[in-house]
Design an enzyme around this catalytic site. Structure first.
Site, PDB file in Angstrom:
ATOM      1  N   GLU A 167       0.842  -1.192   0.000  1.00 37.85           N
ATOM      2  CA  GLU A 167       0.000   0.000   0.000  1.00 37.85           C
ATOM      3  C   GLU A 167       0.883   1.250   0.000  1.00 37.85           C
ATOM      4  O   GLU A 167       2.046   1.194   0.373  1.00 37.85           O
ATOM      5  CB  GLU A 167      -0.934  -0.013   1.216  1.00 37.85           C
ATOM      6  CG  GLU A 167      -1.881  -1.213   1.208  1.00 37.85           C
ATOM      7  CD  GLU A 167      -2.850  -1.225   2.379  1.00 37.85           C
ATOM      8  OE1 GLU A 167      -3.230  -0.135   2.853  1.00 37.85           O
ATOM      9  OE2 GLU A 167      -3.222  -2.331   2.820  1.00 37.85           O
ATOM     10  N   TYR A 168       0.319   2.349  -0.454  1.00 39.84           N
ATOM     11  CA  TYR A 168       1.026   3.635  -0.554  1.00 39.84           C
ATOM     12  C   TYR A 168       2.206   3.563  -1.527  1.00 39.84           C
ATOM     13  O   TYR A 168       3.269   4.132  -1.283  1.00 39.84           O
ATOM     14  CB  TYR A 168       1.479   4.118   0.831  1.00 39.84           C
ATOM     15  CG  TYR A 168       0.343   4.273   1.811  1.00 39.84           C
ATOM     16  CD1 TYR A 168      -0.510   5.380   1.747  1.00 39.84           C
ATOM     17  CD2 TYR A 168       0.095   3.310   2.772  1.00 39.84           C
ATOM     18  CE1 TYR A 168      -1.573   5.515   2.628  1.00 39.84           C
ATOM     19  CE2 TYR A 168      -0.970   3.428   3.655  1.00 39.84           C
ATOM     20  CZ  TYR A 168      -1.800   4.543   3.571  1.00 39.84           C
ATOM     21  OH  TYR A 168      -2.861   4.665   4.443  1.00 39.84           O
TER      22      TYR A 168
END
Length: 374
Positions: A167-168
């Site tokens: 994620e990110y």
């Protein structure tokens, strides 16, 4: 199948109406500790004909410290168990879970379920680290080291494959990240293993925001055996009170996903948790408490709160007062789960997946079993 409690209802009366023993209703809905039924509470009733939907693939995440008895409630309906999680270093070495994962692998195979090694880029602070991601996806030598280490771990520990949960991802790493997933899949498939990837819940290709910009649905859908849509967290710890997975928002994500990825490769995420906010909500200060779905109903019953059902979000919620402070709770029940299952079925998706399997929710598993005829 599902009965919504009205004011004055008793367990005895409901038992008589449906011809199902009180003990069975109490067990199926985990009513132990509830002195009385909560108005608006949805009960799973093992009576009558189930509204059948096609059998779908069912998966879910679990930490190695999950309580065995809680996990075993879900195992008869699962096809796959996602073991959370393995990390990695800047040099491509694997970081193994602190708790023993092998008992989960063995238990999964005993139930005929595929255990999957979940790979996450957690930094020393325990949070997603996009520098770790960037190092792996941009450096061919380190990337190859990580892939080979994953192959060794999967083979030696008895996993069926790898689930990539990054994620990110930085926007500039978008294509390189998808390329890493493709390389990993090529190696794993050649050795008889599979690769899945978790995707942030996007509604368009150019959706702004750090959680979305590095995720390319089309490329990742092409490069993985299947994908897991993280269709939850609209209501979240630091946000305002609302449904965790409102059906209208989930549908928007699925609408976009099926344009980019074949439906038969998509698993739609379902939350097995709830949030309890204190009111008034103040952004930057307020912090919701994570609770279980069974726990949410117990709170409503203990506080004498009437449970409402939002027809748009297809989610139950209620408010209550404690020690002079007002609370608002949004959670999942068998009505909201049924609506999500029907959505996944209507779109012809591969199946559904749960974040996570750590909290009890027996009625959910019984509902899946009866609806799918498993």
């Amino acid at each position: 199948m599902i009965y919504v409690v009205s004011g004055g209802d008793t367990l005895y009366g409901i038992s008589q109406e449906f011809g199902v023993p009180e003990e069975r209703i109490e067990y199926d809905n985990q009513l132990y500790g509830q002195s009385h039924l909560a108005e608006g509470q949805a009960l799973y009733i093992a009576a009558g004909d189930a509204v059948k939907i096609r059998p779908m693939y069912v998966t879910g995440y679990a930490y190695p410290y999950v309580e065995r008895t809680v996990l075993q409630e879900s195992l008869p309906i699962l096809n796959e168990l996602l073991v959370f999680s393995f990390g990695f270093t800047l040099q491509g070495a694997l970081v193994y879970p602190q708790a023993d994962d092998l008992w989960l692998v063995e238990l999964a195979w005993n139930y005929g379920i595929s255990p999957m090694l979940v790979l996450t880029p957690f930094g020393p602070d325990g949070k997603f680290n996009n520098y770790l991601i960037q190092t792996i996806v941009q450096d061919a030598a380190i990337r190859n080291t990580l892939i080979q280490n994953l192959l060794t771990a999967v083979r030696d520990r008895g996993y069926a494959g790898v689930d990539v949960d990054f994620e990110y991802i930085l926007p500039q790493d978008r294509e390189a990240y998808a390329g890493f997933v493709g390389e990993l899949r090529s190696v794993m498939n050649a050795n008889g293993y599979i690769v899945s990837v978790a995707l942030a819940p996007k509604t368009s290709a150019d959706q702004p925001g750090l959680i979305y910009e590095g995720v390319d649905y089309r490329l990742l859908g092409q490069n993985a055996d299947h994908v897991f849509l993280m269709t939850y967290e609209w209501g979240y710890t630091y946000g305002p009170p609302m449904a965790v997975a409102p059906l209208n928002k989930v549908r928007e994500v699925v609408d976009y996903a099926v344009q980019e990825i074949p439906a038969q490769k998509i698993i739609m995420g379902i939350p097995n948790y709830a949030y309890d906010w204190t009111l008034p909500f103040t952004r930057g200060t307020s912090e919701a408490r994570v609770i279980g779905n069974v726990e949410a109903v117990q709170i409503a019953a203990a506080q004498g709160a009437a449970i409402q059902f939002d027809d748009v979000a297809q989610s139950p919620h209620f408010t209550y007062w404690e020690n002079g402070i007002q609370h608002e709770v949004w959670f999942e029940d068998v009505r909201s789960i049924e609506a999500k299952l029907e959505l996944a079925d209507a779109y012809g998706l591969m199946g559904v997946g749960y974040w996570n399997l750590m909290r009890p929710f027996r009625a959910n598993w019984l509902l899946l079993q009866s609806l799918m005829g498993k």
